[in-house]
Scaffold this motif. Structure first.
Motif, PDB file in Angstrom:
ATOM      1  N   LEU A  71      41.137 -68.471 -37.591  1.00 23.59           N
ATOM      2  CA  LEU A  71      42.161 -68.615 -36.727  1.00 23.59           C
ATOM      3  C   LEU A  71      42.321 -69.905 -35.743  1.00 23.59           C
ATOM      4  O   LEU A  71      43.675 -70.246 -35.266  1.00 23.59           O
ATOM      5  CB  LEU A  71      41.762 -67.363 -35.752  1.00 23.59           C
ATOM      6  N   ALA A  72      41.400 -70.477 -35.657  1.00 18.74           N
ATOM      7  CA  ALA A  72      41.364 -71.901 -34.897  1.00 18.74           C
ATOM      8  C   ALA A  72      42.262 -73.090 -35.695  1.00 18.74           C
ATOM      9  O   ALA A  72      43.098 -73.543 -35.232  1.00 18.74           O
ATOM     10  CB  ALA A  72      40.171 -72.586 -34.613  1.00 18.74           C
ATOM     11  N   LEU A  73      41.902 -72.807 -37.139  1.00 20.90           N
ATOM     12  CA  LEU A  73      42.821 -73.950 -37.980  1.00 20.90           C
ATOM     13  C   LEU A  73      44.099 -73.440 -37.977  1.00 20.90           C
ATOM     14  O   LEU A  73      44.967 -74.284 -38.032  1.00 20.90           O
ATOM     15  CB  LEU A  73      42.209 -73.753 -39.257  1.00 20.90           C
ATOM     16  N   PRO A  79      51.628 -76.153 -34.197  1.00 20.09           N
ATOM     17  CA  PRO A  79      52.580 -77.109 -33.581  1.00 20.09           C
ATOM     18  C   PRO A  79      53.213 -78.138 -34.634  1.00 20.09           C
ATOM     19  O   PRO A  79      54.098 -78.556 -34.514  1.00 20.09           O
ATOM     20  CB  PRO A  79      51.372 -77.856 -32.499  1.00 20.09           C
ATOM     21  N   LEU A  80      52.323 -78.292 -35.832  1.00 24.71           N
ATOM     22  CA  LEU A  80      52.547 -79.465 -36.810  1.00 24.71           C
ATOM     23  C   LEU A  80      53.651 -78.917 -37.707  1.00 24.71           C
ATOM     24  O   LEU A  80      54.693 -79.431 -38.315  1.00 24.71           O
ATOM     25  CB  LEU A  80      51.569 -79.840 -37.482  1.00 24.71           C
ATOM     26  N   VAL A  83      55.537 -71.637 -38.358  1.00 23.42           N
ATOM     27  CA  VAL A  83      54.976 -70.445 -38.756  1.00 23.42           C
ATOM     28  C   VAL A  83      55.761 -70.408 -40.123  1.00 23.42           C
ATOM     29  O   VAL A  83      56.459 -70.807 -40.649  1.00 23.42           O
ATOM     30  CB  VAL A  83      55.536 -69.139 -37.775  1.00 23.42           C
ATOM     31  N   GLY A  84      54.920 -69.223 -41.089  1.00 25.26           N
ATOM     32  CA  GLY A  84      55.501 -69.062 -42.191  1.00 25.26           C
ATOM     33  C   GLY A  84      54.172 -69.307 -43.302  1.00 25.26           C
ATOM     34  O   GLY A  84      53.140 -69.563 -42.917  1.00 25.26           O
ATOM     35  N   MET A  85      54.548 -69.384 -44.407  1.00 28.97           N
ATOM     36  CA  MET A  85      53.532 -69.565 -45.580  1.00 28.97           C
ATOM     37  C   MET A  85      53.062 -71.096 -45.486  1.00 28.97           C
ATOM     38  O   MET A  85      52.008 -71.186 -45.857  1.00 28.97           O
ATOM     39  CB  MET A  85      54.083 -69.285 -46.957  1.00 28.97           C
ATOM     40  N   LEU A  86      53.898 -72.117 -45.165  1.00 28.16           N
ATOM     41  CA  LEU A  86      53.334 -73.412 -45.206  1.00 28.16           C
ATOM     42  C   LEU A  86      52.103 -73.598 -44.303  1.00 28.16           C
ATOM     43  O   LEU A  86      51.073 -74.184 -45.346  1.00 28.16           O
ATOM     44  CB  LEU A  86      54.648 -74.264 -44.877  1.00 28.16           C
ATOM     45  N   PRO A  87      52.127 -73.279 -43.266  1.00 28.96           N
ATOM     46  CA  PRO A  87      50.879 -73.588 -42.596  1.00 28.96           C
ATOM     47  C   PRO A  87      49.780 -72.860 -43.166  1.00 28.96           C
ATOM     48  O   PRO A  87      48.441 -73.127 -43.160  1.00 28.96           O
ATOM     49  CB  PRO A  87      51.046 -73.215 -41.313  1.00 28.96           C
TER      50      PRO A  87
END
Length: 221
Positions: A71-73, A79-80, A83-87
């Motif tokens: 969850l922390a990662l 912010p970088l 949201v979505g699949m990429l992060p």
């Protein structure tokens, strides 16, 4: 809230389950593929480099990723990458690095030096030794890392729903929100089944490839 039965939910919510399962598989495949793409060549390189700080730094960095809670990662990546699949894929890719890298390194380090010298004596070029001798011998170690990583990634991918990545975790969280026990169980069962099936298919692939390369290894041994 509609009250589904524990078995009828697979029929009543079949479309949602199929879509979420597909998203879960996609996230897992991409993350594991990227992990293999980076960790396997990197592990091979580390067995050949004489620069000790590269070896220690690489393992230190990949080990750091493993120590960060999921969850922390995910929260750090929001912010970088938004949201979505990429992060979610990036986070799971980072988690996949260490086990594949460690097993690849161990696999190549386990090769008997006498086998390498025999291959050199038979005129094998460095590339021929790598792909015809060393890689097949290290392959069981590499596959062990890939299988373990795949199972872990399938489990960790359930958290991807918290950043809007979808997957079976979305149904689990939705079910928890309305206390829909059949839906929660259905999504959890599919996640467990996916992990077991993936491990079984990878084990079949491992046995098939090992059998294929066994005759070539015997010629050198």
């Amino acid at each position: 809230m509609k009250d589904y039965g524990y078995l009828s939910v697979f029929v009543e919510r079949s479309q949602d389950l199929i879509v979420s399962l597909g998203e879960h598989i996609l996230i897992t495949l991409v993350a594991v593929f990227l992990g293999c793409l980076v960790s396997i060549p990197l592990g091979m390189y580390l067995t050949r480099t004489k620069v000790k700080w590269i070896h220690s730094t690489t393992f230190m960095i990949t080990n750091v990723f493993q120590t960060i809670p999921s969850l922390a990662l995910l929260a750090m990546l929001l912010p970088l990458l938004g949201v979505g699949m990429l992060p979610a894929i990036v986070a799971l890719f980072l988690y996949s690095l260490l086990p594949i890298l460690r097993n690849t390194y161990a696999g190549f380090k386990s090769i008997n030096e006498g086998i390498i010298q025999s291959a050199i004596g038979m005129g094998y070029s460095p590339m021929q030794r790598l792909f015809q001798i060393e890689f097949p011998l290290a392959f069981p170690y590499i596959m062990s890392g890939i299988r373990l990583t795949t199972v872990y990634i399938i489990n960790w991918a359930t958290l991807a729903t918290l950043i809007g990545a979808g997957g079976l975790g979305e149904l689990i969280v939705s079910g928890l929100g309305v206390y829909d026990k059949p839906l929660i169980l259905a999504a959890a069962v599919l996640s467990m089944a996916l992990a077991l099936i993936a491990d079984f298919l990878l084990s079949l692939l491992e046995k098939s490839l090992i059998k294929k390369s066994h005759s070539e290894q015997q010629q050198i041994i």
